[in-house]
Design a protein around this motif. Structure first.
Motif, PDB file in Angstrom:
ATOM      1  N   PRO A   1      35.142 -14.009  -2.696  1.00 30.47           N
ATOM      2  CA  PRO A   1      33.871 -14.417  -2.097  1.00 30.47           C
ATOM      3  C   PRO A   1      33.577 -15.899  -2.308  1.00 30.47           C
ATOM      4  O   PRO A   1      33.733 -16.423  -3.419  1.00 30.47           O
ATOM      5  CB  PRO A   1      32.839 -13.544  -2.825  1.00 30.47           C
ATOM      6  CG  PRO A   1      33.618 -12.339  -3.253  1.00 30.47           C
ATOM      7  CD  PRO A   1      34.984 -12.864  -3.608  1.00 30.47           C
ATOM      8  N   THR A   2      33.193 -16.569  -1.259  1.00 30.33           N
ATOM      9  CA  THR A   2      32.825 -17.979  -1.327  1.00 30.33           C
ATOM     10  C   THR A   2      31.412 -18.152  -0.779  1.00 30.33           C
ATOM     11  O   THR A   2      30.921 -17.329   0.005  1.00 30.33           O
ATOM     12  CB  THR A   2      33.793 -18.847  -0.510  1.00 30.33           C
ATOM     13  OG1 THR A   2      33.803 -18.390   0.853  1.00 30.33           O
ATOM     14  CG2 THR A   2      35.198 -18.763  -1.080  1.00 30.33           C
ATOM     15  N   GLU A   3      30.757 -19.225  -1.179  1.00 21.70           N
ATOM     16  CA  GLU A   3      29.362 -19.433  -0.769  1.00 21.70           C
ATOM     17  C   GLU A   3      29.272 -19.626   0.734  1.00 21.70           C
ATOM     18  O   GLU A   3      30.080 -20.317   1.350  1.00 21.70           O
ATOM     19  CB  GLU A   3      28.769 -20.632  -1.493  1.00 21.70           C
ATOM     20  CG  GLU A   3      27.280 -20.815  -1.247  1.00 21.70           C
ATOM     21  CD  GLU A   3      26.633 -21.794  -2.200  1.00 21.70           C
ATOM     22  OE1 GLU A   3      25.534 -22.274  -1.855  1.00 21.70           O
ATOM     23  OE2 GLU A   3      27.217 -22.085  -3.274  1.00 21.70           O
ATOM     24  N   MET A   4      28.253 -19.015   1.311  1.00 19.07           N
ATOM     25  CA  MET A   4      28.015 -19.065   2.755  1.00 19.07           C
ATOM     26  C   MET A   4      26.663 -19.709   3.011  1.00 19.07           C
ATOM     27  O   MET A   4      25.644 -19.233   2.516  1.00 19.07           O
ATOM     28  CB  MET A   4      28.043 -17.647   3.342  1.00 19.07           C
ATOM     29  CG  MET A   4      29.358 -16.917   3.139  1.00 19.07           C
ATOM     30  SD  MET A   4      29.244 -15.134   3.539  1.00 19.07           S
ATOM     31  CE  MET A   4      28.758 -15.195   5.283  1.00 19.07           C
ATOM     32  N   PRO A   5      26.607 -20.789   3.790  1.00 22.51           N
ATOM     33  CA  PRO A   5      25.314 -21.437   4.070  1.00 22.51           C
ATOM     34  C   PRO A   5      24.517 -20.641   5.095  1.00 22.51           C
ATOM     35  O   PRO A   5      25.079 -20.008   5.989  1.00 22.51           O
ATOM     36  CB  PRO A   5      25.721 -22.798   4.622  1.00 22.51           C
ATOM     37  CG  PRO A   5      27.070 -22.575   5.231  1.00 22.51           C
ATOM     38  CD  PRO A   5      27.739 -21.539   4.377  1.00 22.51           C
ATOM     39  N   LEU A   6      23.208 -20.697   4.966  1.00 25.54           N
ATOM     40  CA  LEU A   6      22.317 -20.028   5.915  1.00 25.54           C
ATOM     41  C   LEU A   6      22.462 -20.678   7.284  1.00 25.54           C
ATOM     42  O   LEU A   6      22.298 -21.889   7.425  1.00 25.54           O
ATOM     43  CB  LEU A   6      20.871 -20.137   5.435  1.00 25.54           C
ATOM     44  CG  LEU A   6      19.796 -19.486   6.311  1.00 25.54           C
ATOM     45  CD1 LEU A   6      19.896 -17.969   6.228  1.00 25.54           C
ATOM     46  CD2 LEU A   6      18.397 -19.948   5.873  1.00 25.54           C
TER      47      LEU A   6
END
Length: 383
Positions: free
Chosen positions: A314-319
């Motif tokens: 899992p990697t960070e996902m921007p809104l």
């Protein structure tokens, strides 16, 4: 510190100015029950949110006492009314906002509904399920709103879309861990009522109620529940006074249950912890994973999303664009409340209903009631 304390630090405006969009719309007259001259939840959170959204105008208030009402009237520049009923009867009031302690909600909400005015009532909505059902029954045909503002969160609305659009595939399980430093650490005299299970403003209702409501918007309502609860802090020290006071509200809540489609949800809410307060949710599916984390109560603090398709990390996902109408408030404790008021304004002006109402509050109280009954009986409760 409680959720209300976090939100109470928001900046208080001098008036409810309209946004540029609102200048072409009729103003919605607002009366606030529980508005103080010295801060608090109404002045510290609701007024800034109303001002940010625009299209509202503060036109009246009810104080906790005649002296408090006079002081608030002088500060906010609007008339003070002797009761919620008198406020609601005023011709220029379109929306009554109830921002007082939970045990007073029913006696304030019902007269406002009797006047036929739209009502926004803070969460926890009621002391218990029966009281919630009474208020919802009285509200039939009247626009109502409840302060479960996590559902208005741009991030949780995005998470709900991700799940419904198949980002994780078929949902297999949902795992929630949430913690609060309150309900076990030193408490102020003002917040003593949150320690009393009978008064409805407990950790189960406030911290867990807000968190599980946001989660339910993403993955659906529990169909059944089995619960274990405990009071691990039967006595809590007063911040000032040098003595301990009893706590009858549960500070450990562990549940599991089945979601629509058969996925399993498990959650553990902890209270009175020394450090590490926060929120995490993991949605595991057949095709991927979503993780959401927040440093504290997720309906008032920023939520970070990480995700992965397949077997990736899992990697960070921007809104994405289009969800956040008030990005300048993105790290503010009134961010989600402002979005809720945006939905309220649009609905009262003829738009779609997108903010939870009194019927939604009953559904949430039904879950809390099922948890209480399961913990008492040791049995699974079907909803």
């Amino acid at each position: 510190m409680t959720t209300g304390d976090v939100l109470g630090r928001a900046t208080r405006p001098n008036d409810l100015s309209m946004s540029s969009d609102a200048t072409r719309r009729p103003l919605i007259g607002v009366g606030v029950v529980g508005l103080s001259a010295t801060g608090g939840w109404g002045a510290g959170a609701h007024l800034p949110a109303l001002s940010t959204v625009g299209g509202f105008e503060l036109r009246g208030l009810v104080g906790s006492s005649p002296a408090s009402a006079r002081a608030a009237s002088a500060v906010h520049g609007v008339p003070a009314y002797a009761s919620a009923g008198a406020l609601a009867e005023a011709d220029d009031i379109d929306l009554v906002v109830v921002t007082v302690k939970t045990p007073q909600h029913r006696d304030l909400v019902l007269p406002a509904l009797g006047a036929g005015k739209a009502v926004f009532c803070e969460w926890p909505f009621a002391v218990d399920l029966r009281e919630a059902e009474d208020m919802a029954a009285a509200a039939q045909g009247i626009p109502t709103f409840v302060g479960l503002q996590g559902r208005s969160s741009p991030t949780f609305r995005w998470l709900a879309d991700l799940v419904s659009n198949g980002f994780v595939g078929e949902v297999l399980s949902v795992t929630i861990s949430t913690a609060a430093t309150e309900w076990g650490t030193p408490v102020s005299e003002r917040m003593l009522y949150t320690l009393d299970r009978q008064l409805g403003a407990t950790m189960m209702a406030i911290a867990f109620g807000h968190a599980i409501d946001s989660v339910s918007m993403v993955v659906g309502e529990l169909q059944d529940v089995v619960a274990t609860t405990a009071i691990r802090h039967p006595h809590v020290p007063l911040i000032h006074g040098g003595r301990d006071v009893p706590m009858t509200a549960e500070d450990q809540i562990a549940i599991s249950g089945t979601l629509p489609g058969g996925a399993v949800l498990s959650a553990h809410q902890r209270g009175g912890i020394a450090s590490g307060a926060g929120f995490s949710m993991t949605v595991d599916g057949s095709d991927g994973t979503l993780q959401a984390t927040a440093p504290n109560h997720p309906h008032v603090t920023p939520v970070t999303v990480r995700g992965a398709r397949g077997h990736g990390r899992p990697t960070e996902m921007p809104l994405p664009d289009g969800y956040d109408q008030y990005p300048r408030l993105a790290r503010s404790p009134i961010h989600t409340l402002a979005h809720a008021y945006g939905g309220i304004r649009d609905q009262l002006l003829g738009g779609a209903a997108v903010v939870p109402d009194f019927d939604d509050a009953v559904i949430r109280h039904q879950l809390l009631d099922a948890i209480t009954r399961s913990a008492a009986s040791g049995r699974r409760v079907h909803r």
